[in-house]
Design a protein around this motif. Structure first.
Motif, PDB file in Angstrom:
ATOM      1  N   VAL A  82       0.832  -1.191   0.000  1.00  0.00           N
ATOM      2  CA  VAL A  82       0.000   0.000   0.000  1.00  0.00           C
ATOM      3  C   VAL A  82       0.873   1.249   0.000  1.00  0.00           C
ATOM      4  O   VAL A  82       1.849   1.353   0.747  1.00  0.00           O
ATOM      5  CB  VAL A  82      -0.924   0.017   1.234  1.00  0.00           C
ATOM      6  N   GLN A  83       0.495   2.181  -0.849  1.00  0.00           N
ATOM      7  CA  GLN A  83       1.145   3.492  -0.849  1.00  0.00           C
ATOM      8  C   GLN A  83       0.091   4.573  -0.919  1.00  0.00           C
ATOM      9  O   GLN A  83      -0.836   4.491  -1.734  1.00  0.00           O
ATOM     10  CB  GLN A  83       2.105   3.636  -2.033  1.00  0.00           C
ATOM     11  N   LEU A  84       0.249   5.571  -0.083  1.00  0.00           N
ATOM     12  CA  LEU A  84      -0.589   6.769  -0.122  1.00  0.00           C
ATOM     13  C   LEU A  84       0.355   7.943  -0.319  1.00  0.00           C
ATOM     14  O   LEU A  84       1.255   8.157   0.492  1.00  0.00           O
ATOM     15  CB  LEU A  84      -1.369   6.928   1.184  1.00  0.00           C
ATOM     16  N   VAL A  85       0.151   8.677  -1.394  1.00  0.00           N
ATOM     17  CA  VAL A  85       1.064   9.762  -1.730  1.00  0.00           C
ATOM     18  C   VAL A  85       0.291  11.076  -1.757  1.00  0.00           C
ATOM     19  O   VAL A  85      -0.563  11.287  -2.622  1.00  0.00           O
ATOM     20  CB  VAL A  85       1.747   9.508  -3.088  1.00  0.00           C
ATOM     21  N   GLU A  86       0.613  11.946  -0.804  1.00  0.00           N
ATOM     22  CA  GLU A  86      -0.043  13.247  -0.738  1.00  0.00           C
ATOM     23  C   GLU A  86       0.708  14.267  -1.594  1.00  0.00           C
ATOM     24  O   GLU A  86       1.926  14.163  -1.774  1.00  0.00           O
ATOM     25  CB  GLU A  86      -0.096  13.783   0.700  1.00  0.00           C
ATOM     26  N   SER A  87      -0.039  15.236  -2.068  1.00  0.00           N
ATOM     27  CA  SER A  87       0.555  16.351  -2.781  1.00  0.00           C
ATOM     28  C   SER A  87      -0.363  17.556  -2.652  1.00  0.00           C
ATOM     29  O   SER A  87      -1.516  17.419  -2.220  1.00  0.00           O
ATOM     30  CB  SER A  87       0.780  16.007  -4.260  1.00  0.00           C
ATOM     31  N   GLY A  88       0.151  18.718  -3.021  1.00  0.00           N
ATOM     32  CA  GLY A  88      -0.673  19.915  -3.031  1.00  0.00           C
ATOM     33  C   GLY A  88      -0.433  20.891  -1.901  1.00  0.00           C
ATOM     34  O   GLY A  88      -1.059  21.950  -1.849  1.00  0.00           O
ATOM     35  N   GLY A  89       0.439  20.538  -0.989  1.00  0.00           N
ATOM     36  CA  GLY A  89       0.728  21.456   0.100  1.00  0.00           C
ATOM     37  C   GLY A  89       1.545  22.643  -0.380  1.00  0.00           C
ATOM     38  O   GLY A  89       1.965  22.714  -1.534  1.00  0.00           O
ATOM     39  N   GLY A  90       1.737  23.593   0.504  1.00  0.00           N
ATOM     40  CA  GLY A  90       2.521  24.766   0.151  1.00  0.00           C
ATOM     41  C   GLY A  90       2.290  25.912   1.100  1.00  0.00           C
ATOM     42  O   GLY A  90       1.712  25.728   2.181  1.00  0.00           O
ATOM     43  N   LEU A  91       2.745  27.075   0.694  1.00  0.00           N
ATOM     44  CA  LEU A  91       2.610  28.300   1.479  1.00  0.00           C
ATOM     45  C   LEU A  91       1.491  29.143   0.881  1.00  0.00           C
ATOM     46  O   LEU A  91       1.477  29.386  -0.330  1.00  0.00           O
ATOM     47  CB  LEU A  91       3.932  29.071   1.465  1.00  0.00           C
ATOM     48  N   VAL A  92       0.592  29.588   1.723  1.00  0.00           N
ATOM     49  CA  VAL A  92      -0.543  30.375   1.251  1.00  0.00           C
ATOM     50  C   VAL A  92      -0.859  31.446   2.294  1.00  0.00           C
ATOM     51  O   VAL A  92      -0.573  31.257   3.481  1.00  0.00           O
ATOM     52  CB  VAL A  92      -1.765  29.459   0.981  1.00  0.00           C
ATOM     53  N   GLN A  93      -1.427  32.535   1.852  1.00  0.00           N
ATOM     54  CA  GLN A  93      -1.803  33.604   2.773  1.00  0.00           C
ATOM     55  C   GLN A  93      -3.151  33.299   3.429  1.00  0.00           C
ATOM     56  O   GLN A  93      -3.958  32.524   2.892  1.00  0.00           O
ATOM     57  CB  GLN A  93      -1.873  34.931   2.033  1.00  0.00           C
ATOM     58  N   THR A  94      -3.383  33.933   4.542  1.00  0.00           N
ATOM     59  CA  THR A  94      -4.679  33.818   5.209  1.00  0.00           C
ATOM     60  C   THR A  94      -5.798  34.166   4.233  1.00  0.00           C
ATOM     61  O   THR A  94      -5.718  35.156   3.509  1.00  0.00           O
ATOM     62  CB  THR A  94      -4.735  34.757   6.423  1.00  0.00           C
ATOM     63  N   GLY A  95      -6.804  33.298   4.224  1.00  0.00           N
ATOM     64  CA  GLY A  95      -7.927  33.494   3.318  1.00  0.00           C
ATOM     65  C   GLY A  95      -7.782  32.769   2.000  1.00  0.00           C
ATOM     66  O   GLY A  95      -8.742  32.706   1.217  1.00  0.00           O
ATOM     67  N   GLY A  96      -6.607  32.236   1.744  1.00  0.00           N
ATOM     68  CA  GLY A  96      -6.359  31.542   0.496  1.00  0.00           C
ATOM     69  C   GLY A  96      -6.888  30.117   0.487  1.00  0.00           C
ATOM     70  O   GLY A  96      -7.520  29.663   1.444  1.00  0.00           O
ATOM     71  N   SER A  97      -6.602  29.430  -0.612  1.00  0.00           N
ATOM     72  CA  SER A  97      -7.102  28.069  -0.803  1.00  0.00           C
ATOM     73  C   SER A  97      -5.984  27.138  -1.264  1.00  0.00           C
ATOM     74  O   SER A  97      -5.021  27.576  -1.897  1.00  0.00           O
ATOM     75  CB  SER A  97      -8.218  28.055  -1.856  1.00  0.00           C
ATOM     76  N   LEU A  98      -6.155  25.879  -0.938  1.00  0.00           N
ATOM     77  CA  LEU A  98      -5.276  24.830  -1.418  1.00  0.00           C
ATOM     78  C   LEU A  98      -6.113  23.576  -1.617  1.00  0.00           C
ATOM     79  O   LEU A  98      -7.116  23.375  -0.917  1.00  0.00           O
ATOM     80  CB  LEU A  98      -4.174  24.508  -0.407  1.00  0.00           C
ATOM     81  N   ARG A  99      -5.677  22.741  -2.533  1.00  0.00           N
ATOM     82  CA  ARG A  99      -6.305  21.427  -2.674  1.00  0.00           C
ATOM     83  C   ARG A  99      -5.235  20.351  -2.511  1.00  0.00           C
ATOM     84  O   ARG A  99      -4.275  20.309  -3.288  1.00  0.00           O
ATOM     85  CB  ARG A  99      -7.004  21.250  -4.021  1.00  0.00           C
ATOM     86  N   LEU A 100      -5.435  19.523  -1.515  1.00  0.00           N
ATOM     87  CA  LEU A 100      -4.538  18.403  -1.291  1.00  0.00           C
ATOM     88  C   LEU A 100      -5.073  17.175  -2.005  1.00  0.00           C
ATOM     89  O   LEU A 100      -6.286  16.962  -2.067  1.00  0.00           O
ATOM     90  CB  LEU A 100      -4.403  18.110   0.201  1.00  0.00           C
ATOM     91  N   SER A 101      -4.157  16.378  -2.517  1.00  0.00           N
ATOM     92  CA  SER A 101      -4.513  15.118  -3.159  1.00  0.00           C
ATOM     93  C   SER A 101      -3.818  13.970  -2.440  1.00  0.00           C
ATOM     94  O   SER A 101      -2.715  14.143  -1.913  1.00  0.00           O
ATOM     95  CB  SER A 101      -4.083  15.119  -4.626  1.00  0.00           C
ATOM     96  N   CYS A 102      -4.459  12.825  -2.457  1.00  0.00           N
ATOM     97  CA  CYS A 102      -3.873  11.602  -1.898  1.00  0.00           C
ATOM     98  C   CYS A 102      -4.135  10.487  -2.896  1.00  0.00           C
ATOM     99  O   CYS A 102      -5.267  10.007  -3.012  1.00  0.00           O
ATOM    100  CB  CYS A 102      -4.477  11.285  -0.546  1.00  0.00           C
ATOM    101  N   ALA A 103      -3.095  10.118  -3.618  1.00  0.00           N
ATOM    102  CA  ALA A 103      -3.199   9.058  -4.611  1.00  0.00           C
ATOM    103  C   ALA A 103      -2.842   7.733  -3.958  1.00  0.00           C
ATOM    104  O   ALA A 103      -1.775   7.599  -3.351  1.00  0.00           O
ATOM    105  CB  ALA A 103      -2.272   9.343  -5.780  1.00  0.00           C
TER     106      ALA A 103
END
Length: 125
Positions: free
Chosen positions: A2-23
């Motif tokens: 089994v492998q779970l690989v996350e991606s999509g993190g980063g630096l964002v300002q307050t009020g911003g958005s991000l989408r994380l993925s887990c393949a």
């Protein structure tokens, strides 16, 4: 294996958005309860959201309700965490997890058998 690989993190300002993925590989996401946990510096790992395999319901910790949305793409064998209106207290390492907990234990990290390596999310004020 089994492998779970996350991606999509980063630096964002307050009020911003991000989408994380887990393949996922080695398991089928629709056959497991998939969850997101996070760990802030100096704090314990905490539950964020889960997609329950038995009833297909979504569960969130109170602090992210209305701001985060978890989803699942069976064809891609991937789960996502859309994070909007981010706050500095959302900063931490976000982990994807797979398991088969009973409903009452959905929020307990020790109920999950497989984990990703984590992705860092930093929200600046």
């Amino acid at each position: 294996q089994v492998q779970l690989v996350e991606s999509g993190g980063g630096l964002v300002q307050t009020g911003g958005s991000l989408r994380l993925s887990c393949a996922a590989s080695g398991l089928t996401v629709r056959s497991y309860t998939m969850a997101w946990f996070r760990q802030a510096p100096g704090k314990e790992r905490e539950f964020v959201a889960a997609f329950n395999r038995n009833n297909n319901n979504l569960y969130y910790t109170d602090s992210v309700k209305g701001r985060f949305t978890m989803s699942r793409d069976n064809a891609k064998n991937t789960v996502y965490l859309q994070k909007n209106s981010l706050k500095p207290e959302d900063t931490g390492v976000y982990y994807c997890a797979a398991g088969r907990p009973i409903l009452s234990a959905l929020r307990q990290s020790d109920m999950y058998s497989d984990w990703g390596q984590g992705t860092q999310v930093t929200v600046s004020s």
